[in-house]
Motif scaffolding. Structure first.
Motif, mmCIF file in Angstrom:
data_model
loop_
_atom_site.group_PDB
_atom_site.id
_atom_site.type_symbol
_atom_site.label_atom_id
_atom_site.label_comp_id
_atom_site.label_asym_id
_atom_site.label_seq_id
_atom_site.Cartn_x
_atom_site.Cartn_y
_atom_site.Cartn_z
ATOM 1 N N ILE A 163 30.164 42.397 -5.228
ATOM 2 C CA ILE A 163 29.859 40.989 -5.460
ATOM 3 C C ILE A 163 28.431 40.620 -5.101
ATOM 4 C CG2 ILE A 163 32.247 40.220 -5.245
ATOM 5 C CD1 ILE A 163 31.419 39.267 -2.386
ATOM 6 N N ALA A 164 27.772 41.447 -4.289
ATOM 7 C CA ALA A 164 26.390 41.166 -3.919
ATOM 8 C C ALA A 164 25.754 42.424 -3.352
ATOM 9 C CB ALA A 164 26.326 40.046 -2.880
ATOM 10 N N LYS A 165 24.424 42.501 -3.489
ATOM 11 C CA LYS A 165 23.651 43.563 -2.854
ATOM 12 C C LYS A 165 22.542 42.900 -2.069
ATOM 13 C CE LYS A 165 24.468 47.395 -5.954
ATOM 14 N NZ LYS A 165 23.885 48.520 -6.661
ATOM 15 N N ARG A 166 22.358 43.364 -0.871
ATOM 16 C CA ARG A 166 21.318 42.820 -0.009
ATOM 17 C C ARG A 166 20.426 43.967 0.449
ATOM 18 N NH1 ARG A 166 23.586 38.436 -1.355
ATOM 19 N NH2 ARG A 166 24.532 37.019 0.113
ATOM 20 N N LYS A 167 19.126 43.862 0.185
ATOM 21 C CA LYS A 167 18.189 44.860 0.687
ATOM 22 C C LYS A 167 17.801 44.482 2.107
ATOM 23 C CE LYS A 167 16.345 46.407 -3.632
ATOM 24 N NZ LYS A 167 15.269 47.138 -4.218
ATOM 25 N N ASN A 168 17.695 45.486 2.953
ATOM 26 C CA ASN A 168 17.280 45.309 4.347
ATOM 27 C C ASN A 168 18.160 44.326 5.101
ATOM 28 O OD1 ASN A 168 15.099 47.115 4.004
ATOM 29 N ND2 ASN A 168 13.930 45.478 3.040
ATOM 30 N N ALA A 169 19.440 44.313 4.792
ATOM 31 C CA ALA A 169 20.375 43.431 5.488
ATOM 32 C C ALA A 169 20.690 43.998 6.867
ATOM 33 C CB ALA A 169 21.669 43.302 4.682
ATOM 34 N N VAL A 170 20.862 43.121 7.826
ATOM 35 C CA VAL A 170 21.353 43.523 9.142
ATOM 36 C C VAL A 170 22.871 43.428 9.073
ATOM 37 C CG1 VAL A 170 21.421 42.964 11.595
ATOM 38 C CG2 VAL A 170 19.280 42.730 10.330
ATOM 39 N N ALA A 171 23.542 44.533 9.345
ATOM 40 C CA ALA A 171 24.998 44.572 9.242
ATOM 41 C C ALA A 171 25.588 45.155 10.513
ATOM 42 C CB ALA A 171 25.411 45.409 8.038
ATOM 43 N N VAL A 172 26.750 44.640 10.894
ATOM 44 C CA VAL A 172 27.465 45.142 12.067
ATOM 45 C C VAL A 172 28.889 45.487 11.665
ATOM 46 C CG1 VAL A 172 26.071 43.768 13.689
ATOM 47 C CG2 VAL A 172 28.234 42.842 12.829
ATOM 48 N N PRO A 173 29.533 46.359 12.435
ATOM 49 C CA PRO A 173 30.950 46.616 12.165
ATOM 50 C C PRO A 173 31.755 45.332 12.337
ATOM 51 C CG PRO A 173 30.050 48.225 13.709
ATOM 52 C CD PRO A 173 29.022 47.154 13.542
ATOM 53 N N ARG A 174 32.764 45.151 11.503
ATOM 54 C CA ARG A 174 33.607 43.955 11.583
ATOM 55 C C ARG A 174 34.176 43.774 12.999
ATOM 56 N NH1 ARG A 174 35.848 40.582 8.129
ATOM 57 N NH2 ARG A 174 35.297 41.760 6.292
ATOM 58 N N ALA A 175 34.490 44.876 13.671
ATOM 59 C CA ALA A 175 35.078 44.817 15.005
ATOM 60 C C ALA A 175 34.123 44.226 16.051
ATOM 61 C CB ALA A 175 35.526 46.214 15.449
ATOM 62 N N ALA A 176 32.825 44.172 15.753
ATOM 63 C CA ALA A 176 31.861 43.604 16.697
ATOM 64 C C ALA A 176 31.919 42.084 16.726
ATOM 65 C CB ALA A 176 30.445 44.056 16.342
ATOM 66 N N LYS A 205 22.266 47.762 11.900
ATOM 67 C CA LYS A 205 21.517 48.585 10.972
ATOM 68 C C LYS A 205 20.909 47.750 9.871
ATOM 69 C CE LYS A 205 24.548 52.496 11.658
ATOM 70 N NZ LYS A 205 25.567 53.350 11.071
ATOM 71 N N THR A 206 19.695 48.125 9.499
ATOM 72 C CA THR A 206 19.095 47.550 8.304
ATOM 73 C C THR A 206 19.402 48.515 7.181
ATOM 74 O OG1 THR A 206 17.322 46.542 9.572
ATOM 75 C CG2 THR A 206 16.957 46.812 7.203
ATOM 76 N N GLN A 207 20.006 48.008 6.137
ATOM 77 C CA GLN A 207 20.393 48.864 5.041
ATOM 78 C C GLN A 207 20.573 48.042 3.797
ATOM 79 O OE1 GLN A 207 23.933 50.278 6.946
ATOM 80 N NE2 GLN A 207 25.236 48.884 5.830
ATOM 81 N N GLU A 208 20.659 48.720 2.660
ATOM 82 C CA GLU A 208 21.045 48.016 1.447
ATOM 83 C C GLU A 208 22.547 48.112 1.381
ATOM 84 O OE1 GLU A 208 20.754 48.318 -3.341
ATOM 85 O OE2 GLU A 208 19.022 48.912 -2.179
ATOM 86 N N ASN A 209 23.193 46.982 1.434
ATOM 87 C CA ASN A 209 24.652 46.953 1.416
ATOM 88 C C ASN A 209 25.150 46.496 0.062
ATOM 89 O OD1 ASN A 209 24.951 47.686 4.049
ATOM 90 N ND2 ASN A 209 25.219 45.620 4.823
ATOM 91 N N ALA A 210 26.075 47.241 -0.467
ATOM 92 C CA ALA A 210 26.833 46.758 -1.617
ATOM 93 C C ALA A 210 28.106 46.183 -1.031
ATOM 94 C CB ALA A 210 27.136 47.885 -2.593
ATOM 95 N N ILE A 211 28.223 44.896 -1.059
ATOM 96 C CA ILE A 211 29.375 44.242 -0.447
ATOM 97 C C ILE A 211 30.472 44.139 -1.492
ATOM 98 C CG2 ILE A 211 30.179 42.201 0.766
ATOM 99 C CD1 ILE A 211 28.069 43.894 2.267
ATOM 100 N N GLU A 212 31.645 44.622 -1.143
ATOM 101 C CA GLU A 212 32.737 44.730 -2.097
ATOM 102 C C GLU A 212 33.906 43.870 -1.686
ATOM 103 O OE1 GLU A 212 32.924 48.851 -1.393
ATOM 104 O OE2 GLU A 212 31.412 49.283 -2.864
#
Length: 163
Positions: A71-84, A156-163
């Motif tokens: 549904i979206a792609k973000r370049k250099n997104a800061v992402a954390v595990p859902r459990a955090a 982490k900074t990463q490109e995330n493909a959010i599904e």
């Protein structure tokens, strides 16, 4: 594909879909959303999203599939595990490991997938968020760090493909 009604507004024509068989063979194929029927089916209580399979997808007619719609792609997104992530009412927060203490930090979340959540405000890439045991922490509480016990993970900074 059956889509939960509360997710229907996030699905649109042209989005990429990754399909995986539910069988042990685990075949995969890529597809594209071609149509979205926003009416809820009274029998399964889902909306229908139609996808077009490539001619040589390797998938069999009638085969059970798991679909992930990007549904979206973000370049250099800061992402954390859902459990955090923890919540106080509607406000999301995480605990950051800082100088061997747990620092409670309010965050604003963005898009998410099953395992990762984008943090759009309140956390910088490289900061260590506490995942294990975070629900019993209080702000300022002494902690063991990842080096001590493996309980913190860096955002982490990463490109995330959010599904």
């Amino acid at each position: 594909l059956g889509v939960e009604p509360e997710e229907a507004n996030r699905v649109s024509i042209g989005q990429q879909v990754q399909l995986t068989t539910l069988t042990a063979r685990g075949a995969t194929a890529s597809a594209v959303v071609t149509s979205v029927d926003r009416r809820v089916d009274p029998q399964n209580r889902l909306i229908a999203a139609l996808v077009r399979l490539p001619q040589k997808s390797g998938l069999l007619p009638g085969e059970g599939l798991r679909a992930e719609i990007v549904i979206a792609k973000r370049k250099n997104a800061v992402a954390v595990p859902r459990a955090a992530l923890l919540y106080a009412g509607e406000q999301a927060y995480v605990f950051v490991a800082s100088d061997r203490k747990a620092q409670q930090r309010r965050v604003q979340t963005g898009v998410h997938d099953g395992d990762a959540v984008e943090i759009v405000d309140g956390l910088r890439s490289g900061e260590s968020v506490i995942v294990s045991g975070n629900s019993v922490l209080e702000d300022g509480m002494a902690i063991r760090t990842q080096a001590d016990a493996g309980e913190a993970q860096p955002a982490k900074t990463q490109e995330n493909a959010i599904e």
